[in-house]
Design an enzyme around this catalytic site. Sequence first.
Site: not given
Ligand code: FES
Lengths: 86, 86
Positions: B35, B53, B55, B64
């Site tokens: 995790k 980040c 994503c 990010c």
């Molecule tokens: S939220 Fe993942 S690179 Fe920006």
Amino acid sequence: LTARRRAPSAASASRRATRVRAQGINPEIRKEEGKVVDNVVVSELSKPVTAYCRCWRSGTFPLCDGSHVKHNKATGDNVGPLLLKK
Amino acid sequence: LTARRRAPSAASASRRATRVRAQGINPEIRKEEGKVVDNVVVSELSKPVTAYCRCWRSGTFPLCDGSHVKHNKATGDNVGPLLLKK
Ligand code: FES
Ligand code: FES
């Protein structure tokens, strides 16, 4: 001739895998927003540790509610929260 | 009898859709960890705003690097970072 469905080829399996990998990761949260960005003013944090969600499955997003555990178990994924410590 | 591949049924299409939605969201980051949890000691933040980040596509994870823009464009998703403000 009757139309025959072809067996999946390696190429179509590959295209399918590519399409799957290019899927979104947020199924439900604030879909009316073009991009979901949240702000934390760190001087206002009240607890010693606050967990923020990165799995897009939390019922208390942007906070983590532990839903990453179910997501990881269901998918074999390994995601978890960002812990902010005072 | 020769084995015949059955045409996909509505039920199998439904199972397939379910399986697709139950996929992981982190394709590559720190897959050796069960995790991925990161800690930020907020008193040590140096910049007025630091983007983290959410994503799982950043080359500088847990920070990010803007990769969410490409991910959103490619998939129609709407994810973005968590901004920590001093
Ligand atoms: S939220 Fe993942 S690179 Fe920006
Ligand atoms: S609920 Fe999403 S990271 Fe914990």
